[in-house]
Design an enzyme around this catalytic site. Structure first.
Site, PDB file in Angstrom:
ATOM      1  N   GLU A 135       3.108 -26.728  24.878  1.00 25.34           N
ATOM      2  CA  GLU A 135       2.525 -27.911  25.502  1.00 25.34           C
ATOM      3  C   GLU A 135       1.435 -28.580  24.656  1.00 25.34           C
ATOM      4  OE1 GLU A 135       3.652 -29.345  28.094  1.00 25.34           O
ATOM      5  OE2 GLU A 135       4.970 -27.799  28.934  1.00 25.34           O
TER       6      GLU A 135
ATOM      7  N   SER B 188      -7.762  -2.484  90.127  1.00 26.17           N
ATOM      8  CA  SER B 188      -8.715  -1.372  90.152  1.00 26.17           C
ATOM      9  C   SER B 188      -9.263  -0.987  88.783  1.00 26.17           C
ATOM     10  CB  SER B 188      -8.054  -0.148  90.801  1.00 26.17           C
ATOM     11  OG  SER B 188      -7.820  -0.391  92.176  1.00 26.17           O
TER      12      SER B 188
END
Length: 687
Positions: A93, A365
C-alpha cells in the site's frame, strides 16, 4: 556583437521573469502549505473514534456475544498485530510511508504519468495516511471536494499523530469484506484467530483483500485471492521484509480457513442474561443504544456457564413441551450479589420478555421469612406460640376486616410455635404476627433487603399479595443468607473501553442492613420446611422434595392461585424459581403447582454436586438448644422428639417439655366445615 545583445537581453529578462515567477509560486505554495499545516495544528488532533463492536464475556473469560451495526470491528494496539500484517500493508500500500509527510509526491507523479500514457486511471497513489483519512471521515465518492477534504484530513493526521499511531489506526479501520472491519475482525473471521497470531501466509492473503473485498476475498474468488497474495509476497520480498524463499514457501502454504457460517451465525449464550447485562451496562455508563453498540466496550460479566447450562436444562426437562406454563429463574452468590445463572422464560426466540427481572407477580408465602425476621428483632422466638384457627382480622380502626385461610383450609385449632408456622406455612400465624408488629415492620425489612416494588400497607401483605420481581426476592433471601450484608443483583464486574481503560468496576458496599444474629435465627427457621420433625396438623411445605436433598438448605415456597415460587439457599448459592402463566391463568393441575420446587431442588443438587457440604455458621449473639418441636420447650426424657434450634442469646426457653412418655398423637387435619363463615374476600382469595 550588437546583433546578439537584444537576444541575450531577452534571454536574461526571460530567465529573470521565470525566476521571480517561480519564487512567487514557491512562496505562494509554501504559504499555502504552511497555512494548511498551521490550521491543522490549530484545529488539533482529529478524533480517531470509529464504530467498534461491544463484546460481553462470561465469568471465565469466554465470549458470550457482541453487539454491532453490521460492522464487526475491534481495536487492537500496533504491538498486538502480527509484524507480517504491518509489513505486508507497507509493502503493497505505501512503501515510503515512514519517509513522506502524508503525500508520496514521487508516487503521485508516477501514477499520473501511467494514467496519461494509458489514457485511463490504472494506478492509485493514495498513501496509508490518505486512505486512513478517507476511512475515518469521508465518503468514497470521486469529487474534487472529497479530494480536497481528504488532503486536509491527511495534513491533520500527519500533524498530530505519529506514524505508528496512523498505521495502527489504518490497520484497525480498513475493510476486509463480509462485515469485518480492521485486522482483528478479519483475522477472526477468516482464520478464527487473533491478529497477533497471523502467519506470513495468512497476513499476506489478508493484506491483498482491501484493494477489492468483493474480488479478492478467498470466500468469493479463491484464485484471485491467491494471485493477489503472491503480489503482496513479492512486494514484501522486494522491500526486504522477507526473503524470496519465504515468499515462495508462503505462497504454496495450505491455508486453513474458518467456515464462513461459523462467523456469520454468532448466537448469544444465555440470551436473557445477555440482554440484562447490556441494559445494566448502558445504565452504568449513561449511553444511548447506538453509542453503546459502537463504543467497542469490553464487558466482563458474572455469568457461570456451567450453572447456566444446568438451569436451562432443568427448565427444559421439567416443564412439558406442550404446556404454556412459563418460568423465571435466578441463581446468585449471596456473598457478593453476583448473578451466576438467569432464565427469563422457556424460549427467548418466542418471547424475550424476562420473567426473572421484569415480571411482577404475587410472591405468596415467600414473603414470610422477611416478616419473621422482623418478628425476631421484636421479641419473637422460634418457640413463640399463637393459635392457628380461622380468624376475622379487624384493621384500619375497625373499619375493615380480613379473613385469610390456610392451604386446603387446614388449621391446628391449637397454639403452634413460630418454627412450625413457617415450616408448614400457616397463614393465620403470619397475619397475626404482621398486625401485632405493625404493618410498617415488614415493609421496612423488605426495603432493607432490596425490594423496591410498591408494597401495600394491608394485612394480606404478610401473605405476599403485593407483586414483586423474582430478582428482588432472590436478593432479599441472599441478604439473609450472608448474615445481613447489603447486596444487589450484580451482572457486571468490570467495563473497559477499546484501549483497555477501566470505565467501571464493581465495588461491594459491605454495609450491614440486618442484624446478623436475627438473620441467622431466621435462616435456621427456614431450614424447617425440609424437616419432617416439624410435621404437625399438616406436612412441612418441603415434604415432596426433602428426600431428594443432600445439602443443608434454608428456603421457603409460596403459592397463589396463579403463581408458584420456591426460593432457597446455602451459604454460597441462593436460587429462586417462579412458575405460572403470563396472562394470569390459574394453575389447576396439582403437578403444575409443584414444578417450581422440583426445578429448584434438581438445580441446587446438581449445581452443588462437587461442592463440599456447607453449614450455616452461627454468629455471636445466638445460642442453640435442643427443644421439643411441638411445644417449643427444652427437650427432656419425657419428649420422644427433639430438634436443635437457635435463639437470640437470652431468649432461649428455660422450661422443659413435660409431655407424657411415648409418641405423641399427631392430630388429624381438621377441615373447617362452616362454609357460611367465609366472607366474600375469602371466596375470592384462597391462600
Amino acid at each position: 556583437m550588437n546583433l546578439l545583445n537584444p537576444a541575450i537581453r531577452l534571454t536574461i529578462k526571460t530567465l529573470r521573469a521565470a525566476f521571480f515567477l517561480s519564487l512567487i509560486l514557491f512562496l505562494f505554495l509554501s504559504t499555502a502549505i504552511f497555512t494548511v499545516y498551521l490550521t491543522a495544528k490549530i484545529q488539533g488532533a482529529p478524533s480517531l473514534n470509529v464504530p467498534q463492536s461491544t463484546i460481553l464475556y462470561a465469568e471465565d473469560g469466554s465470549k458470550m456475544g457482541e453487539t454491532h451495526h453490521g460492522q464487526k470491528r475491534y481495536w487492537v494496539k500496533l504491538q498486538s498485530i502480527s509484524p507480517f500484517s504491518k509489513e505486508a500493508a507497507l509493502s503493497i500500500e505505501d512503501r515510503h510511508f515512514y519517509q513522506h509527510h502524508g503525500f508520496d509526491l514521487k508516487r503521485i507523479a508516477g501514477a499520473a504519468f501511467a494514467d496519461l500514457k494509458s489514457m485511463s486511471k490504472v494506478q492509485g497513489a493514495s498513501t496509508i495516511t490518505q486512505q486512513y483519512a478517507r476511512n475515518l471521515f469521508l465518503k468514497h465518492d470521486k469529487t474534487w471536494k472529497r479530494k480536497l477534504d481528504e488532503a486536509f484530513y491527511t495534513f491533520r493526521l500527519e500533524a498530530n499523530y505519529s506514524k505508528d499511531q496512523i498505521l495502527e489506526g489504518y490497520l484497525n479501520t480498513i475493510y476486509f469484506g463480509h462485515g469485518a472491519y480492521g485486522i482483528e475482525a478479519a483475522a477472526n473471521y477468516y482464520f478464527g484467530k487473533k491478529a497477533k497470531d497471523l502467519t506470513l501466509a495468512e497476513a499476506s492473503l489478508l493484506a491483498g483483500i482491501p484493494k477489492g473485498p468483493n474480488q479478492y476475498s478467498p470466500f468469493v474468488n479463491f484464485k484471485k485471492a491467491k494471485d493477489r497474495q503472491k503480489t503482496v509476497l513479492d512486494a514484501m520480498a522486494d522491500q526486504g521484509f522477507i526473503t524470496t524463499e519465504q515468499a515462495i514457501r508462503s505462497s504454496k502454504e495450505k491455508l486453513v480457513f474458518r467456515k464462513p457460517q461459523e462467523s456469520v451465525s454468532e448466537q448469544k449464550s444465555a440470551p436473557y442474561f445477555y440482554d440484562t447485562a447490556i441494559q445494566e451496562a448502558r445504565n452504568l455508563l449513561h449511553l444511548t443504544k447506538d453509542e453503546f453498540e459502537t463504543s467497542g466496550l469490553r464487558i466482563f460479566t458474572t455469568l457461570d456457564h456451567a450453572l447456566q447450562r444446568i438451569a436451562e436444562k432443568k427448565v427444559k426437562g421439567m416443564i412439558k413441551a406442550s404446556s404454556a406454563l412459563q418460568t423465571g429463574m435466578m441463581a446468585m452468590d449471596p456473598q457478593t450479589g453476583e448473578v451466576k445463572a438467569l432464565v427469563g422464560g422457556r424460549d427467548y426466540e418466542k418471547s424475550p420478555f424476562n420473567r426473572a427481572t421484569q415480571a411482577k407477580r404475587q410472591p405468596g408465602s415467600t414473603m414470610k421469612p422477611l416478616l419473621y425476621y422482623s418478628a425476631i428483632t421484636h421479641g419473637f422466638t422460634p418457640s413463640t406460640m399463637m393459635k392457628s384457627e380461622l380468624t376475622d382480622f379487624q384493621y384500619d380502626d375497625g373499619k375493615s376486616t380480613y379473613e385469610p385461610g390456610n392451604y386446603n383450609d387446614y388449621y391446628a385449632d391449637a397454639p403452634i410455635t413460630l418454627a412450625e408456622a413457617i415450616a408448614v406455612s400457616d397463614n393465620i400465624y403470619a397475619v397475626k404476627t404482621h398486625l401485632f408488629l405493625g404493618m410498617d415492620a415488614l415493609i421496612s425489612t423488605a426495603r432493607k433487603t432490596g425490594i423496591t416494588s410498591p408494597l401495600s400497607r394491608v394485612p394480606s401483605l404478610a401473605l405476599g399479595t403485593s407483586p414483586v420481581r423474582l430478582s428482588e426476592m432472590v436478593n432479599a433471601y441472599g441478604t439473609l443468607a450472608n448474615g445481613g450484608k447489603q447486596i444487589k443483583p450484580v451482572y457486571i464486574t468490570k467495563i473497559e473501553d477499546s484501549r483497555g481503560q477501566v470505565l467501571y468496576e464493581e465495588k461491594p458496599s459491605g454495609k450491614k442492613v440486618l442484624d446478623s444474629a436475627a438473620a441467622f435465627v431466621t435462616t435456621e427457621l427456614m431450614t424447617g420446611m425440609f424437616d419432617k420433625k416439624l410435621n404437625g396438623y399438616t406436612s412441612v411445605t418441603g415434604n415432596s422434595i426433602a428426600d431428594k436433598l443432600t445439602h443443608a438448605y434454608a428456603g421457603k415456597s409460596g403459592s397463589t392461585a396463579t403463581d408458584s415460587w420456591m426460593i432457597g439457599f446455602t451459604p454460597s448459592l441462593v436460587t429462586g424459581v417462579w412458575t405460572g402463566y403470563d396472562k394470569g391463568q390459574k394453575m389447576e393441575a396439582a403437578d403444575e403447582k409443584g414444578i417450581a420446587k422440583a426445578i429448584w431442588a434438581s438445580f441446587m443438587e446438581e449445581a452443588l454436586r462437587k461442592v463440599p457440604a456447607e453449614m450455616f455458621q452461627p454468629p455471636q449473639g445466638v445460642t442453640g438448644v435442643y427443644v421439643d418441636p411441638k411445644s417449643g420447650k427444652l427437650s427432656s426424657a419425657d419428649c420422644p422428639v427433639k430438634r436443635y434450634v437457635y435463639y437470640l442469646t437470652g431468649t432461649q426457653p428455660t422450661e422443659y417439655c413435660t409431655a407424657a412418655p411415648g409418641k405423641a398423637e399427631v392430630p388429624k387435619p381438621a377441615k373447617q366445615q362452616d362454609e357460611k363463615k367465609k366472607s366474600w374476600w375469602r371466596k375470592l382469595f384462597h391462600w
